[in-house]
Design a protein around this motif. Structure first.
Motif, PDB file in Angstrom:
ATOM      1  N   GLY A 120       0.992  -1.002  -0.074  1.00 57.39           N
ATOM      2  CA  GLY A 120       0.290   0.023  -0.218  1.00 57.39           C
ATOM      3  C   GLY A 120       0.858   1.163   0.132  1.00 57.39           C
ATOM      4  N   PRO A 121       0.228   2.453  -0.008  1.00 61.13           N
ATOM      5  CA  PRO A 121       0.836   3.847   0.042  1.00 61.13           C
ATOM      6  C   PRO A 121       1.702   4.134   0.924  1.00 61.13           C
ATOM      7  CG  PRO A 121      -1.533   4.106   0.395  1.00 61.13           C
ATOM      8  CD  PRO A 121      -1.332   2.559   0.133  1.00 61.13           C
ATOM      9  N   GLY A 122       1.520   3.350   1.933  1.00 64.22           N
ATOM     10  CA  GLY A 122       2.422   3.598   3.580  1.00 64.22           C
ATOM     11  C   GLY A 122       3.866   2.924   3.187  1.00 64.22           C
ATOM     12  N   ALA A 123       3.983   2.086   2.227  1.00 66.76           N
ATOM     13  CA  ALA A 123       5.316   1.345   2.105  1.00 66.76           C
ATOM     14  C   ALA A 123       5.589   1.341   0.593  1.00 66.76           C
ATOM     15  CB  ALA A 123       5.170  -0.120   2.694  1.00 66.76           C
ATOM     16  N   PRO A 124       6.187   2.591   0.131  1.00 64.70           N
ATOM     17  CA  PRO A 124       6.720   2.811  -1.220  1.00 64.70           C
ATOM     18  C   PRO A 124       7.642   1.740  -1.581  1.00 64.70           C
ATOM     19  CG  PRO A 124       7.165   4.721  -0.090  1.00 64.70           C
ATOM     20  CD  PRO A 124       6.326   3.909   1.073  1.00 64.70           C
ATOM     21  N   ARG A 125       7.810   1.443  -2.852  1.00 68.17           N
ATOM     22  CA  ARG A 125       8.810   0.643  -3.402  1.00 68.17           C
ATOM     23  C   ARG A 125       9.748   1.481  -4.235  1.00 68.17           C
ATOM     24  NH1 ARG A 125       6.521  -4.748  -5.693  1.00 68.17           N
ATOM     25  NH2 ARG A 125       8.767  -5.087  -6.052  1.00 68.17           N
ATOM     26  N   THR A 126      10.865   0.897  -4.522  1.00 70.85           N
ATOM     27  CA  THR A 126      11.715   1.501  -5.589  1.00 70.85           C
ATOM     28  C   THR A 126      11.787   0.940  -6.964  1.00 70.85           C
ATOM     29  OG1 THR A 126      12.964   2.375  -3.816  1.00 70.85           O
ATOM     30  CG2 THR A 126      14.076   2.345  -5.952  1.00 70.85           C
TER      31      THR A 126
END
Length: 156
Positions: A120-126
């Protein structure tokens, strides 16, 4: 007294019957769904900067950059895609110098997301973006500032 007793019994029966008529149940179903989505995070821009390409030094130039994205938990991250940019020609992505009109071909070698789990948006990925300019493609070009704009797409 007898009359009072009859009225009392009648009222009691009506009250009991009325209570029986009022007693009923209903099942309420409550529903919702969570939309599976993926989004790039703000700012939604990144730069693949090949820097100063120096013909006196030569050599292929490979660079990377990153951008952030997120996806709903449980959504599979499908491959990222890129369009061909503004100056695509002859089967090649190209940066263009607006003064001379010269172009320098380049490749987007890879669009690689990290190995994290979508949460979800609270755990952005790279997302790591890699590109290359070949020495032969810039050795005889005019001095100037070259650029292109490519759109990256992420679809859940």
């Amino acid at each position: 007294m007898r009359k009072s007793m009859a009225v009392f019994i009648a009222l009691a029966m009506l009250a009991a019957g009325g209570a029986a008529w009022a007693l009923d149940t209903n099942t309420l179903t409550v529903n919702a769904s969570v939309v599976g989505t993926c989004k790039f995070t703000a700012p939604k821009t990144s730069t693949l900067n090949f820097g100063a390409l120096d013909p006196s030094v030569g050599g292929n130039v490979s660079v990377t950059t990153t951008t952030l994205f997120w996806c709903t938990r449980g959504v599979a991250t499908l491959p990222f895609t890129s369009d061909q940019g503004l100056h695509f020609s002859g089967g090649k992505n190209q940066m263009r110098d607006t003064v001379s009109g010269d172009v320098i071909p380049y490749t987007i070698d890879s669009l690689n997301p990290d190995g994290a789990v979508n949460a979800g948006p609270g755990a952005p990925r790279t997302l790591t973006i890699a590109g290359t300019v070949l020495a032969a493609d810039y050795l005889s070009k005019s001095a100037g500032s070259y650029s292109d704009t490519v759109t990256l797409t992420l679809t859940p």
